[in-house]
Motif scaffolding. Structure first.
Motif, PDB file in Angstrom:
ATOM      1  N   LEU A  25      -9.609  19.204  -3.508  1.00 17.29           N
ATOM      2  CA  LEU A  25      -9.759  19.148  -4.963  1.00 17.29           C
ATOM      3  C   LEU A  25      -8.415  18.801  -5.590  1.00 17.29           C
ATOM      4  O   LEU A  25      -7.366  19.035  -4.979  1.00 17.29           O
ATOM      5  CB  LEU A  25     -10.227  20.497  -5.515  1.00 17.29           C
ATOM      6  N   TYR A  26      -8.433  18.297  -6.813  1.00 21.94           N
ATOM      7  CA  TYR A  26      -7.197  18.060  -7.565  1.00 21.94           C
ATOM      8  C   TYR A  26      -6.957  19.233  -8.513  1.00 21.94           C
ATOM      9  O   TYR A  26      -7.837  20.095  -8.696  1.00 21.94           O
ATOM     10  CB  TYR A  26      -7.254  16.734  -8.312  1.00 21.94           C
ATOM     11  N   LEU A  62      -0.779  22.958   2.941  1.00 17.96           N
ATOM     12  CA  LEU A  62      -1.656  21.972   2.316  1.00 17.96           C
ATOM     13  C   LEU A  62      -1.116  20.568   2.579  1.00 17.96           C
ATOM     14  O   LEU A  62       0.083  20.385   2.769  1.00 17.96           O
ATOM     15  CB  LEU A  62      -1.722  22.185   0.794  1.00 17.96           C
ATOM     16  N   ALA A  63      -2.018  19.621   2.570  1.00 13.98           N
ATOM     17  CA  ALA A  63      -1.631  18.206   2.559  1.00 13.98           C
ATOM     18  C   ALA A  63      -2.237  17.610   1.303  1.00 13.98           C
ATOM     19  O   ALA A  63      -3.005  18.274   0.603  1.00 13.98           O
ATOM     20  CB  ALA A  63      -2.171  17.513   3.804  1.00 13.98           C
ATOM     21  N   SER A  64      -1.869  16.381   0.993  1.00 14.16           N
ATOM     22  CA  SER A  64      -2.446  15.765  -0.203  1.00 14.16           C
ATOM     23  C   SER A  64      -2.814  14.321   0.081  1.00 14.16           C
ATOM     24  O   SER A  64      -2.255  13.692   0.988  1.00 14.16           O
ATOM     25  CB  SER A  64      -1.456  15.845  -1.363  1.00 14.16           C
ATOM     26  N   GLU A  65      -3.753  13.836  -0.677  1.00 16.94           N
ATOM     27  CA  GLU A  65      -4.121  12.420  -0.598  1.00 16.94           C
ATOM     28  C   GLU A  65      -4.531  11.962  -1.990  1.00 16.94           C
ATOM     29  O   GLU A  65      -4.989  12.771  -2.800  1.00 16.94           O
ATOM     30  CB  GLU A  65      -5.244  12.202   0.420  1.00 16.94           C
ATOM     31  N   LEU A  66      -4.343  10.682  -2.239  1.00 17.41           N
ATOM     32  CA  LEU A  66      -4.672  10.152  -3.561  1.00 17.41           C
ATOM     33  C   LEU A  66      -6.133   9.751  -3.627  1.00 17.41           C
ATOM     34  O   LEU A  66      -6.674   9.190  -2.669  1.00 17.41           O
ATOM     35  CB  LEU A  66      -3.773   8.962  -3.885  1.00 17.41           C
ATOM     36  N   TYR A  79      -5.674  17.971  -3.002  1.00 15.01           N
ATOM     37  CA  TYR A  79      -5.052  18.861  -2.026  1.00 15.01           C
ATOM     38  C   TYR A  79      -6.098  19.280  -1.001  1.00 15.01           C
ATOM     39  O   TYR A  79      -7.259  19.548  -1.355  1.00 15.01           O
ATOM     40  CB  TYR A  79      -4.486  20.103  -2.718  1.00 15.01           C
ATOM     41  N   LEU A  80      -5.687  19.345   0.264  1.00 19.62           N
ATOM     42  CA  LEU A  80      -6.604  19.776   1.312  1.00 19.62           C
ATOM     43  C   LEU A  80      -5.879  20.680   2.298  1.00 19.62           C
ATOM     44  O   LEU A  80      -4.651  20.588   2.450  1.00 19.62           O
ATOM     45  CB  LEU A  80      -7.228  18.582   2.019  1.00 19.62           C
ATOM     46  N   LEU A  81      -6.637  21.519   2.961  1.00 18.82           N
ATOM     47  CA  LEU A  81      -6.055  22.436   3.947  1.00 18.82           C
ATOM     48  C   LEU A  81      -5.672  21.676   5.222  1.00 18.82           C
ATOM     49  O   LEU A  81      -6.445  20.862   5.709  1.00 18.82           O
ATOM     50  CB  LEU A  81      -7.092  23.510   4.318  1.00 18.82           C
TER      51      LEU A  81
END
Lengths: 110, 363
Positions: A25-26, A62-66, A79-81
């Protein structure tokens, strides 16, 4: 009754990781999810969310992706676990359950 | 009803908030956080607007819900920049936070009270509008409700282009407040705007003077000069830097710097007039500029607290690096000119040459 700010702050990581366990989720959606899934009990009112998300990302939890473009026309940051994050969440859950179990066992104790 | 969408409207208030919330972070992080907060605020404002709140009010409420921008920037700085010792110092400083202070009327200037949110080491100053506006009116300033944004349009007497819009925001308390950072931002559009003094700084626009005072330990003047430094350094960086990924700046307000064991005291013979306000910069680490601000005393000296024990003064910002030269850290000394309004001919800071080319820490 909403939790005290101290209580919320103390368990912020656990709350955020629990929300993100289901799906990435953002930021704004995290706040909405926290509110909706707890019937308004968790209502983040301070700018503590984004520093916490960045901190968890820096520590590899956490990691992130656009994702798709947001309201400002720029890609939303989801953000994702991470695998490490899943382990951290499990550990924090155990810790929290142990703590609340111990507190519950004190109820009615003389 | 006319529909206003976020894409159509990027109000000045939003820019002010985002600038302050992302202040001091490395450029890449600043852009990332700026986009993230902007998206959040616009989305929230759209939600509120969809339920009938006027768009300007919706945006103000969204900003209020996110909280004081200094708190966001302080927390983000902890994530990306703050060494552990400085975290400890800021935590101590938090004990003094959220102080409401009452103004006093000076003999020659009228005063407005200032209050501070968050840690004073990342002070976010606010002026109480219920005190500020009557004070300005008494000096002949015309105050009208702004057509948009819920703020006020001020017209100053004795200036050719003397009007600005002052936002009205939450204060975190019950009072209507305006952040000093937004006042500074507005004053930048007025070339005549100036500041003088340190402990009790005075804003001057044409014939209008406003003194900001506190009755507690928050160094209001130093905090304001920090904001000015941030603007000046950002301008400088945009103009001269080739590298957009690694640059940030760092301050510690002197009451906290003076007790920080990781900082070194320097007594610098500035060669400047007593009462002048000085800025000393050096590099804290690669990409992190450390800034200290101090007034000049009666002997022409200024006391700074810095992360480096031995300094060698250089004659150009661009010569400041994290690397030692002859065992000394490069540093620059500057004097604030008192200029706040943007002007091609009047800079905020001028580089000065101290009386001695080097400085060693003193007890």
């Amino acid at each position: 009754m909403n939790p005290s700010p101290d209580l919320l702050r103390g368990h912020l990581d656990l709350i955020l990781l629990s929300i993100l366990e289901a799906r990435p989720l953002y930021g704004f959606a995290i706040i909405q999810a926290a509110k909706n899934r707890t019937n308004g009990y968790f209502d983040f009112r301070e700018g503590s969310l984004y520093p916490a998300l960045h901190r968890l990302e820096q520590s590899g939890v956490l990691a992130s992706e656009l994702g798709e473009a947001g309201r400002n026309g720029k890609p939303r940051k989801y953000y994702l676990l991470t695998e490490h994050g899943k382990q951290v969440l499990a550990a924090k859950r155990n810790e929290f359950e142990s703590f609340t179990g111990a507190v519950n066992s004190l109820r009615g104790a003389s | 009803m006319t529909s206003v969408t976020a894409a159509q409207c990027t109000p000045r208030l939003l820019t002010i908030y985002l600038r302050r919330a992302t202040w001091g972070l490395p450029a890449a992080r600043r852009h990332e956080l700026w986009d993230e907060l902007e998206e959040h605020l616009l989305t929230r404002a759209d939600h509120l607007h969809a339920f009938g709140t006027a768009y300007d009010q919706a945006l103000a409420q969204a900003i209020a819900e996110l909280g004081p921008p200094a708190k966001v920037s302080a927390a983000m700085t902890e994530v990306y920049l703050m060494p552990k010792l400085l975290i400890a110092a800021a935590t101590c400083a938090l004990a003094l936070s959220a102080v409401f202070v009452v103004g006093a009327i000076g003999k020659t200037q009228t005063a407005a009270s200032v209050f501070c949110h968050g840690s004073p080491s990342f002070c976010d100053l606010w002026v109480n509008l219920d005190e500020l506006l009557p004070t300005l009116k008494a000096q002949g300033v015309t105050v009208k409700n702004a057509k948009t944004g819920g703020g006020y349009d001020l017209t100053f007497p004795g200036t050719a282009h003397g009007s600005l819009t002052l936002p009205s925001l939450y204060s975190g308390q019950a009072e209507r407040g305006a952040p000093v950072s937004s006042i500074l931002d507005s004053l930048q559009n007025m070339e005549a705007a100036q500041i003088s003094g340190f402990a009790k700084p005075v804003f001057k626009v044409g014939a209008t003077e406003l003194q900001l005072v506190t009755k507690n330990s928050v160094p209001v003047g130093e905090a304001i000069y920090q904001m000015l430094t941030g603007i000046a350094l950002s301008d400088w960086y945009r103009a001269y830097s080739q590298d957009s990924s690694e640059f940030s700046f760092w301050f510690d307000l002197s009451p906290f710097a003076s007790t920080n064991p990781s900082l070194f005291k320097h007594l610098v013979a500035t060669g400047q007039e007593p009462g002048s306000v000085m800025l000393l910069t050096t590099m804290k680490a690669a990409g992190v500029m450390y800034c200290a601000i101090a007034p000049v005393d009666a002997k022409g000296n200024a006391v700074f607290y810095l992360p480096k024990p031995q300094l060698s003064f250089v004659d150009d910002f661009k010569k400041i690096t994290p690397y030692l030269a002859g065992g000394r850290s490069p540093a620059t000394l500057h004097r604030f000119t008192g200029q706040i309004g943007r002007s091609a001919s009047k800079p905020y800071l001028v580089l000065v040459t101290p009386a001695h080319p080097t400085s060693d820490t003193v007890k």
